[in-house]
Design a protein around this motif. Structure first.
Motif, PDB file in Angstrom:
ATOM      1  N   PRO A 181       0.835  -1.212   0.000  1.00 49.47           N
ATOM      2  CA  PRO A 181       0.000   0.000   0.000  1.00 49.47           C
ATOM      3  C   PRO A 181       0.864   1.254   0.000  1.00 49.47           C
ATOM      4  N   CYS A 182       0.427   2.251  -0.742  1.00 47.03           N
ATOM      5  CA  CYS A 182       1.181   3.497  -0.780  1.00 47.03           C
ATOM      6  C   CYS A 182       0.259   4.652  -1.153  1.00 47.03           C
ATOM      7  N   VAL A 183       0.731   5.844  -0.877  1.00 50.90           N
ATOM      8  CA  VAL A 183       0.015   7.068  -1.214  1.00 50.90           C
ATOM      9  C   VAL A 183       0.818   7.796  -2.287  1.00 50.90           C
ATOM     10  N   VAL A 184       0.122   8.235  -3.328  1.00 56.03           N
ATOM     11  CA  VAL A 184       0.769   8.942  -4.423  1.00 56.03           C
ATOM     12  C   VAL A 184       0.268  10.381  -4.445  1.00 56.03           C
ATOM     13  N   ALA A 185       1.212  11.308  -4.334  1.00 58.39           N
ATOM     14  CA  ALA A 185       0.932  12.744  -4.444  1.00 58.39           C
ATOM     15  C   ALA A 185      -0.109  13.214  -3.430  1.00 58.39           C
ATOM     16  N   ASP A 186      -0.197  12.532  -2.284  1.00 58.13           N
ATOM     17  CA  ASP A 186      -1.166  12.887  -1.240  1.00 58.13           C
ATOM     18  C   ASP A 186      -2.592  12.923  -1.765  1.00 58.13           C
ATOM     19  N   ARG A 187      -2.853  12.216  -2.871  1.00 56.44           N
ATOM     20  CA  ARG A 187      -4.172  12.280  -3.498  1.00 56.44           C
ATOM     21  C   ARG A 187      -4.756  10.910  -3.764  1.00 56.44           C
ATOM     22  N   TRP A 188      -3.887   9.965  -4.150  1.00 52.47           N
ATOM     23  CA  TRP A 188      -4.371   8.634  -4.511  1.00 52.47           C
ATOM     24  C   TRP A 188      -3.800   7.585  -3.566  1.00 52.47           C
ATOM     25  N   PHE A 189      -4.612   6.594  -3.283  1.00 57.50           N
ATOM     26  CA  PHE A 189      -4.178   5.440  -2.499  1.00 57.50           C
ATOM     27  C   PHE A 189      -4.043   4.269  -3.458  1.00 57.50           C
ATOM     28  N   LEU A 190      -2.836   3.731  -3.597  1.00 60.56           N
ATOM     29  CA  LEU A 190      -2.568   2.612  -4.500  1.00 60.56           C
ATOM     30  C   LEU A 190      -2.231   1.362  -3.703  1.00 60.56           C
ATOM     31  N   LYS A 191      -2.706   0.232  -4.207  1.00 59.92           N
ATOM     32  CA  LYS A 191      -2.265  -1.061  -3.706  1.00 59.92           C
ATOM     33  C   LYS A 191      -1.684  -1.826  -4.882  1.00 59.92           C
ATOM     34  N   VAL A 192      -0.439  -2.256  -4.732  1.00 59.31           N
ATOM     35  CA  VAL A 192       0.216  -3.054  -5.763  1.00 59.31           C
ATOM     36  C   VAL A 192       0.207  -4.504  -5.283  1.00 59.31           C
ATOM     37  N   ILE A 193      -0.382  -5.376  -6.083  1.00 57.77           N
ATOM     38  CA  ILE A 193      -0.628  -6.763  -5.684  1.00 57.77           C
ATOM     39  C   ILE A 193       0.195  -7.686  -6.573  1.00 57.77           C
ATOM     40  N   SER A 194       0.998  -8.543  -5.954  1.00 55.87           N
ATOM     41  CA  SER A 194       1.884  -9.432  -6.702  1.00 55.87           C
ATOM     42  C   SER A 194       1.329 -10.857  -6.731  1.00 55.87           C
ATOM     43  N   GLU A 195       1.990 -11.714  -7.483  1.00 60.24           N
ATOM     44  CA  GLU A 195       1.629 -13.135  -7.494  1.00 60.24           C
ATOM     45  C   GLU A 195       1.781 -13.744  -6.105  1.00 60.24           C
ATOM     46  N   THR A 196       2.798 -13.313  -5.367  1.00 60.64           N
ATOM     47  CA  THR A 196       2.982 -13.820  -4.006  1.00 60.64           C
ATOM     48  C   THR A 196       1.821 -13.411  -3.114  1.00 60.64           C
ATOM     49  N   HIS A 197       1.334 -12.177  -3.269  1.00 54.74           N
ATOM     50  CA  HIS A 197       0.163 -11.749  -2.504  1.00 54.74           C
ATOM     51  C   HIS A 197      -1.055 -12.604  -2.863  1.00 54.74           C
ATOM     52  N   ALA A 198      -1.205 -12.916  -4.153  1.00 56.05           N
ATOM     53  CA  ALA A 198      -2.335 -13.752  -4.576  1.00 56.05           C
ATOM     54  C   ALA A 198      -2.227 -15.150  -3.971  1.00 56.05           C
ATOM     55  N   LEU A 199      -0.996 -15.678  -3.920  1.00 60.76           N
ATOM     56  CA  LEU A 199      -0.792 -16.980  -3.295  1.00 60.76           C
ATOM     57  C   LEU A 199      -1.134 -16.921  -1.812  1.00 60.76           C
ATOM     58  N   LEU A 200      -0.680 -15.865  -1.144  1.00 60.07           N
ATOM     59  CA  LEU A 200      -0.987 -15.709   0.274  1.00 60.07           C
ATOM     60  C   LEU A 200      -2.489 -15.578   0.494  1.00 60.07           C
ATOM     61  N   HIS A 201      -3.154 -14.873  -0.410  1.00 66.86           N
ATOM     62  CA  HIS A 201      -4.610 -14.757  -0.321  1.00 66.86           C
ATOM     63  C   HIS A 201      -5.264 -16.130  -0.370  1.00 66.86           C
ATOM     64  N   GLY A 202      -4.752 -16.996  -1.245  1.00 65.48           N
ATOM     65  CA  GLY A 202      -5.291 -18.352  -1.324  1.00 65.48           C
ATOM     66  C   GLY A 202      -5.099 -19.120  -0.031  1.00 65.48           C
ATOM     67  N   LEU A 203      -3.902 -18.993   0.574  1.00 67.14           N
ATOM     68  CA  LEU A 203      -3.634 -19.682   1.838  1.00 67.14           C
ATOM     69  C   LEU A 203      -4.518 -19.147   2.956  1.00 67.14           C
ATOM     70  N   MET A 204      -4.688 -17.826   3.001  1.00 73.57           N
ATOM     71  CA  MET A 204      -5.534 -17.238   4.028  1.00 73.57           C
ATOM     72  C   MET A 204      -6.995 -17.632   3.827  1.00 73.57           C
ATOM     73  N   THR A 205      -7.420 -17.719   2.577  1.00 72.74           N
ATOM     74  CA  THR A 205      -8.800 -18.135   2.291  1.00 72.74           C
ATOM     75  C   THR A 205      -9.038 -19.550   2.773  1.00 72.74           C
ATOM     76  N   THR A 206      -8.079 -20.428   2.525  1.00 76.75           N
ATOM     77  CA  THR A 206      -8.200 -21.806   2.998  1.00 76.75           C
ATOM     78  C   THR A 206      -8.300 -21.843   4.521  1.00 76.75           C
ATOM     79  N   GLY A 207      -7.441 -21.070   5.196  1.00 72.27           N
ATOM     80  CA  GLY A 207      -7.468 -21.026   6.652  1.00 72.27           C
ATOM     81  C   GLY A 207      -8.782 -20.489   7.187  1.00 72.27           C
ATOM     82  N   ARG A 208      -9.309 -19.461   6.554  1.00 69.12           N
ATOM     83  CA  ARG A 208     -10.578 -18.901   7.011  1.00 69.12           C
ATOM     84  C   ARG A 208     -11.723 -19.882   6.791  1.00 69.12           C
ATOM     85  N   ASN A 209     -11.688 -20.599   5.681  1.00 70.63           N
ATOM     86  CA  ASN A 209     -12.744 -21.579   5.440  1.00 70.63           C
ATOM     87  C   ASN A 209     -12.686 -22.728   6.441  1.00 70.63           C
ATOM     88  N   LEU A 210     -11.472 -23.114   6.842  1.00 70.06           N
ATOM     89  CA  LEU A 210     -11.343 -24.122   7.888  1.00 70.06           C
ATOM     90  C   LEU A 210     -11.883 -23.576   9.208  1.00 70.06           C
TER      91      LEU A 210
END
Length: 268
Positions: A46-75
């Motif tokens: 997460p980052c702020v650009v020019a004090d105006r926009w909030f950006l989130k840059v999402i990588s393949e690793t973040h997507a993988l982590l999302h999958g692991l967290m989703t599995t844990g939450r479903n359990l």
């Protein structure tokens, strides 16, 4: 080094610079000023650009982590006696698009949320662009008096989402940003629409768990009762044990459960 800083490194510095160049080109900017945020966010940079926009840059690793967290939450949902209702988003771009659309739907029903701007893909990374709420404070940073004022608004907004057929799915203090006394909601996750009733009960349990440490168990339950029936609270009680296991939600589950049971007994 914190885990969040390690996760930031999953997006190489060269890639981040290219993402910011792409952003500057898209918005006709010669250069951009970027501030990285030490937010409690595991699924993006997460980052702020020019004090105006909030950006989130999402990588393949973040997507993988999302999958692991989703599995844990479903359990965790299964441990509460219901089928898992969290949905996994496969790619970084899908994650960005989901957050953009979820934010848009929340705003459409009159709930405060940052203005959604766009989602795009660059170098395989998903990028979501939202309005930056300068001067906000996350719910855990509020003093007790302010939290007591905000608590009823949180349940009012949550009830609006639920009445519109929506569920947040990841309600916690860091995802409620308070600006000028108004709670803004961010980071809604994807839930199975066929199990939305369970997801709503989970939302309510998360809201109680997020507010109880700041206003007390009784005050949190009373604030919820302004918008939910005792039967709704009893259903949320089912998820309190699961919610209490989350590392980002620390509260006295027994106290909240006891207050719900008092309310239910009085309503009989």
């Amino acid at each position: 080094m914190s885990v969040r800083r390690l996760l930031r490194r999953t997006v190489p510095q060269d890639d981040l610079e290219e993402v910011f160049r792409e952003f500057a080109d898209r918005y006709g900017l010669e250069a951009v000023r970027v501030e990285f945020l030490e937010a409690d966010n595991w699924l993006s940079v997460p980052c702020v650009v020019a004090d105006r926009w909030f950006l989130k840059v999402i990588s393949e690793t973040h997507a993988l982590l999302h999958g692991l967290m989703t599995t844990g939450r479903n359990l965790g949902a299964l441990s509460s006696g219901v089928p898992g209702f969290f949905e996994h988003l496969e790619t970084p771009y899908e994650m960005a698009v989901h957050e953009l659309e979820a934010t848009r739907r929340i705003r459409e029903i009159g709930v405060a949320a940052p203005e959604p701007v766009e989602a795009f893909e660059h170098l395989g990374h998903g990028v979501v662009v939202l309005e930056y709420l300068g001067g906000f404070r996350p719910l855990p940073a509020l003093d007790r008096g302010t939290a007591e004022v905000v608590a009823p608004q949180v349940f009012d907004s949550l009830a609006r989402m639920h009445a519109a057929g929506l569920a947040h799915g990841d309600l916690r203090g860091e995802n409620v940003l308070v600006l000028d006394g108004v709670p803004y909601f961010i980071d809604a996750t994807s839930v199975d629409p066929r199990a939305v009733e369970d997801a709503r009960a989970y939302d309510l349990a998360c809201a109680l768990g997020s507010l109880a440490p700041h206003v007390g168990a009784r005050a949190a339950v009373d604030a919820a009762l302004a918008h939910y029936d005792p039967a709704d609270l009893l259903r949320a009680r089912t998820f309190l044990g699961f919610v209490n296991l989350r590392p980002d939600l620390a509260f006295d589950g027994s106290a909240v459960r006891g207050e719900i049971e008092k309310v239910a007994a009085t309503a009989e």
